[in-house]
Design a protein around this motif. Structure first.
Motif, short mmCIF file in Angstrom:
data_model
loop_
_atom_site.label_atom_id
_atom_site.label_comp_id
_atom_site.label_asym_id
_atom_site.label_seq_id
_atom_site.Cartn_x
_atom_site.Cartn_y
_atom_site.Cartn_z
N THR A 251 31.55 17.12 -27.57
CA THR A 251 30.79 15.96 -28.07
C THR A 251 31.34 14.67 -27.47
O THR A 251 30.58 13.78 -27.07
N ARG A 252 32.66 14.57 -27.39
CA ARG A 252 33.28 13.38 -26.81
C ARG A 252 32.89 13.23 -25.34
O ARG A 252 32.57 12.13 -24.88
N PHE A 253 32.88 14.33 -24.61
CA PHE A 253 32.47 14.30 -23.20
C PHE A 253 31.02 13.84 -23.08
O PHE A 253 30.68 13.02 -22.22
N ALA A 254 30.15 14.37 -23.94
CA ALA A 254 28.73 14.02 -23.89
C ALA A 254 28.51 12.54 -24.15
O ALA A 254 27.70 11.88 -23.48
N LYS A 255 29.23 12.00 -25.13
CA LYS A 255 29.07 10.58 -25.45
C LYS A 255 29.61 9.69 -24.33
O LYS A 255 29.04 8.63 -24.04
N GLU A 256 30.70 10.09 -23.68
CA GLU A 256 31.22 9.33 -22.54
C GLU A 256 30.23 9.36 -21.39
O GLU A 256 30.03 8.36 -20.69
N LEU A 257 29.60 10.50 -21.19
CA LEU A 257 28.61 10.63 -20.13
C LEU A 257 27.42 9.70 -20.38
O LEU A 257 26.90 9.06 -19.46
N GLN A 258 26.99 9.63 -21.63
CA GLN A 258 25.88 8.75 -21.98
C GLN A 258 26.22 7.28 -21.74
O GLN A 258 25.37 6.49 -21.34
N LYS A 259 27.48 6.92 -22.02
CA LYS A 259 27.90 5.53 -21.80
C LYS A 259 27.83 5.17 -20.32
O LYS A 259 27.45 4.05 -19.95
N ARG A 260 28.20 6.10 -19.46
CA ARG A 260 28.28 5.82 -18.03
C ARG A 260 26.94 6.00 -17.32
O ARG A 260 26.75 5.50 -16.22
N ALA A 261 26.03 6.71 -17.94
CA ALA A 261 24.71 6.90 -17.35
C ALA A 261 23.67 6.66 -18.44
O ALA A 261 23.33 7.56 -19.21
#
Length: 292
Positions: A251-261
């Protein structure tokens, strides 16, 4: 076997200068057959709540209903024998409680204590040893000759030998390496399915909560903050941060990905690596199709 807390309060060392209230008006229900995780920062009341589940502690006020049994401040210890057979507790480092000279005798101790003959208890011990994947060649060995992971399985088999309907797990993977942690948690998941157990897990491992639990109870300083599905609990990272709780790694990875893209949106918040991988593959395929 359903479990219900109704306005449960608990105070340590009541009416002394060291009085400390650990639970405040806890009202919640744990459904039969559920896999419920109890989480919260240190001092949140998790262990205190856990000890109420088989009568090690009794409410100062309020009541707990487990199956057909009601527990209040007036409940006598002698009335809790049946409850303790139905609710098995695996404490942290349960292997520290091993004491018999052989693996089978250690596992057989609980059923013998509850009235089974020695032959019946040993037969139950064999069944439970196999259930937790202990090889037969260790049955007549001293439990202290085994590896740490095997010793833990012996202790867990001893709890299962009581044939409980509810299995309470207090940080059951503490001290294990990542491989051992996954093996033990997968074992509990299989036991839940095979034995139709209600499982209650106290843990700091949010990845385990995300992977196994279908219900999450969040405590903070003795108060009930939330009682909801994992998807709901982990959907609000700001709320989790405010209450000193972590996100599962996926979940943390997914949220970081959303922030960057900014254009990357998940149809559903992924809680596990498998859920994350599925959605990433779907997204990659969509991009390929749009480029063709």
């Amino acid at each position: 076997m359903s479990i219900r807390f109704e306005k449960v309060n608990y105070i340590y060392q009541q009416a002394t200068p060291f009085e400390h209230q650990a639970l405040y008006d806890i009202t919640l229900t744990i459904p039969t057959g559920s896999y419920t995780a109890i989480v919260g920062h240190t001092g949140s009341g998790k262990s205190t709540l856990l000890q109420h589940l088989n009568g090690l502690l009794k409410p100062v006020s309020g009541r707990i209903i487990i199956g057909d049994q009601e527990i209040t401040s007036l409940t006598k210890n002698k009335e809790l024998g049946t409850l303790r057979k139905h609710v098995g507790v695996v404490f942290q480092f349960p292997e520290a409680q091993l004491f018999e000279e052989t693996v089978l005798k250690d596992i057989a101790f609980a059923p013998k204590n509850f009235g089974s003959s020695e032959q019946e208890a040993l037969e139950t011990a064999r069944q439970m040893a196999k259930l937790v994947d202990l090889p037969e060649y260790v049955f007549n060995k001293s439990p202290f000759e085994l590896s740490g992971g095997q010793m833990r399985r012996v202790a867990i088999a001893g709890v299962l030998a009581m044939k409980p309907e509810v299995l309470v797990l207090d940080e059951p993977t503490a001290g294990l390496d990542p491989k051992g942690r996954i093996e033990i948690m997968d074992m509990f998941q299989n036991l839940k399915i095979q034995q139709h157990l209600t499982i209650i897990l106290v843990t700091h491992q949010m990845d385990d909560v995300a992977r196994y639990a279908d219900n999450v109870i969040v405590l903070e300083k003795g108060h009930l903050l939330a009682n909801n599905f994992p998807e709901k609990i982990f959907s609000d990272s700001k709320w989790l941060q405010e209450h000193h709780l972590a996100l599962p790694q996926a979940t943390r990875f997914a949220k970081e990905l959303q922030k960057r893209a900014d254009s990357f949106n998940f149809s559903k918040v992924p809680l596990t690596e498998e859920e994350l991988a599925i959605q990433l593959i779907q997204r990659i395929n969509e991009v390929k199709q749009n480029d063709e």
